[in-house]
Design a protein around this motif. Structure first.
Motif, mmCIF file in Angstrom:
data_model
loop_
_atom_site.group_PDB
_atom_site.id
_atom_site.type_symbol
_atom_site.label_atom_id
_atom_site.label_comp_id
_atom_site.label_asym_id
_atom_site.label_seq_id
_atom_site.Cartn_x
_atom_site.Cartn_y
_atom_site.Cartn_z
ATOM 1 N N ASP A 51 -0.297 4.319 -0.723
ATOM 2 C CA ASP A 51 1.052 4.622 -0.234
ATOM 3 C C ASP A 51 1.171 4.070 1.184
ATOM 4 O O ASP A 51 1.139 4.805 2.170
ATOM 5 C CB ASP A 51 1.322 6.128 -0.252
ATOM 6 N N GLY B 147 -5.806 12.570 -5.252
ATOM 7 C CA GLY B 147 -4.655 12.011 -5.931
ATOM 8 C C GLY B 147 -3.954 10.880 -5.201
ATOM 9 O O GLY B 147 -4.170 10.633 -4.011
ATOM 10 N N VAL B 148 -3.118 10.177 -5.961
ATOM 11 C CA VAL B 148 -2.315 9.076 -5.427
ATOM 12 C C VAL B 148 -1.370 9.621 -4.354
ATOM 13 O O VAL B 148 -0.791 10.691 -4.509
ATOM 14 C CB VAL B 148 -1.507 8.398 -6.554
ATOM 15 N N GLY B 149 -1.195 8.864 -3.282
ATOM 16 C CA GLY B 149 -0.289 9.265 -2.221
ATOM 17 C C GLY B 149 -0.936 10.072 -1.113
ATOM 18 O O GLY B 149 -0.283 10.420 -0.123
ATOM 19 N N LYS C 89 -1.661 6.607 -11.262
ATOM 20 C CA LYS C 89 -0.261 6.997 -11.133
ATOM 21 C C LYS C 89 0.505 6.813 -12.437
ATOM 22 O O LYS C 89 1.365 7.642 -12.782
ATOM 23 C CB LYS C 89 0.393 6.163 -10.031
ATOM 24 N N ASN C 90 0.185 5.766 -13.179
ATOM 25 C CA ASN C 90 1.041 5.369 -14.303
ATOM 26 C C ASN C 90 0.464 5.641 -15.684
ATOM 27 O O ASN C 90 1.188 5.566 -16.674
ATOM 28 C CB ASN C 90 1.368 3.873 -14.191
ATOM 29 N N TYR D 218 -5.730 3.181 -8.334
ATOM 30 C CA TYR D 218 -4.655 4.117 -7.983
ATOM 31 C C TYR D 218 -3.384 3.852 -8.789
ATOM 32 O O TYR D 218 -2.666 4.779 -9.160
ATOM 33 C CB TYR D 218 -4.366 4.068 -6.486
ATOM 34 N N ASN D 219 -3.095 2.584 -9.056
ATOM 35 C CA ASN D 219 -1.931 2.264 -9.880
ATOM 36 C C ASN D 219 -2.077 2.855 -11.277
ATOM 37 O O ASN D 219 -1.121 3.403 -11.850
ATOM 38 C CB ASN D 219 -1.740 0.749 -9.975
#
Length: 283
Positions: free
Chosen positions: A238, A272-274, A56-57, A52-53
């Motif tokens: 999150d 997705g992330v979050g 996101k990045n 997930y990191n």
């Protein structure tokens, strides 16, 4: 008569703790996550947090892939030397091909496996694994264990609230126009894993607060006729927002145990992330 030696098998979509896996000698087949065409074995080469990191990045393409059948054949060839048979409980066959691959691998290895398509994932899948072990301990024969677990699939709930529609758009689940409208009007789609394990848009609400209220209302509705001992709050890296949702559940349903869990990547790749969600099993 001696008890049969049973190998318990699942995959990395089951939200089981490392301690539980080791204590009960569960054999966990890792799914592969794919980042820009490079394959990683989930929990072995990369953790869910790391995945997930990076989503996101880092720019690029994020996907999941079912396990290599050769790896599962090797596992089953090892297991048949020490076990009479196996019980394999896998993630929804609609969302991943792991169940089908596991069945084929067992046939190739000549190892008898009672395979169950959980038609879900995450917390409900871990619940089915634990329930199966409990039923065996109670002395039920294997056909009854498989029957009860198959019946329980209809009593599982897994609802997800994506933080945005970026990943759903990339995976073709929503159109570009839907994505723009959702962003403009702060619309939160609520996804449900149901109807044989498919991911469907169950409802659409405005604002996160209304999404939380929607989850609470659906849990309340089940509690009118069913018993729920535990609720899992799932999140795609999150924890802050997940803790807020957990507090809402604790305040509203103080008698129910809650747990925070990382969302399985096979779902997170699309949502997705979050992403936040709520999951429980009606008993």
């Amino acid at each position: 008569m001696n008890k049969p030696k049973i190998a318990w098998i699942t995959d990395t979509t089951a939200s089981l703790s490392k301690e539980f896996i080791e204590q009960h000698h569960i054999h966990v087949i890792p799914l592969h996550v794919v980042i820009n065409d490079i394959f990683y074995r989930e929990t072995i080469d990369i953790t869910q947090e790391d995945f997930y990191n990076r989503m996101k990045n880092e720019p690029g393409k994020f996907q999941t892939s079912q396990p290599n059948i050769g790896e599962i054949v090797e596992l089953y060839e090892r297991l048949k030397a020490d076990y009479d048979f196996g019980i394999a409980i896998h993630a929804s066959s609609t969302l991943t091909g792991t169940y089908q691959t596991s069945v084929m691998a067992a046939e190739m290895a000549g190892f008898k496996v009672f395979a169950i398509d959980s038609q879900t994932g995450s917390y409900p899948l871990s619940y089915l694994v634990k329930k199966g072990m409990e039923l065996v301990e109670q002395g039920l024969d294997i056909s009854e264990v498989v029957s009860q677990l198959s019946s329980l699939r209809d009593h599982t709930r897994l609802y997800l609230i994506p933080s945005n529609l970026d990943q759903l758009h990339k995976s073709g689940r929503v159109s570009g126009g839907q994505k723009i409208l959702a962003s403009l009007f702060n619309i939160k789609p609520i996804l449900s894993i149901e109807d044989g394990g498919a991911a469907k848009i169950k409802d659409k609400v405005r604002t996160e607060k209304k999404a939380f209220a929607w989850l609470v209302d659906h849990l309340k509705a089940d509690l009118e006729t069913k018993k729920v001992q535990k609720v899992a709050i799932v999140h795609a890296n999150d924890q802050k927002k997940a803790t807020i949702l957990q507090q809402v559940i604790n305040d509203t349903f103080p008698a129910i145990e809650t747990e925070l869990l990382m969302l399985i990547t096979v779902a997170g790749v699309h949502t997705g992330v979050g992403t936040l969600g709520l999951s429980w099993v009606n008993e």
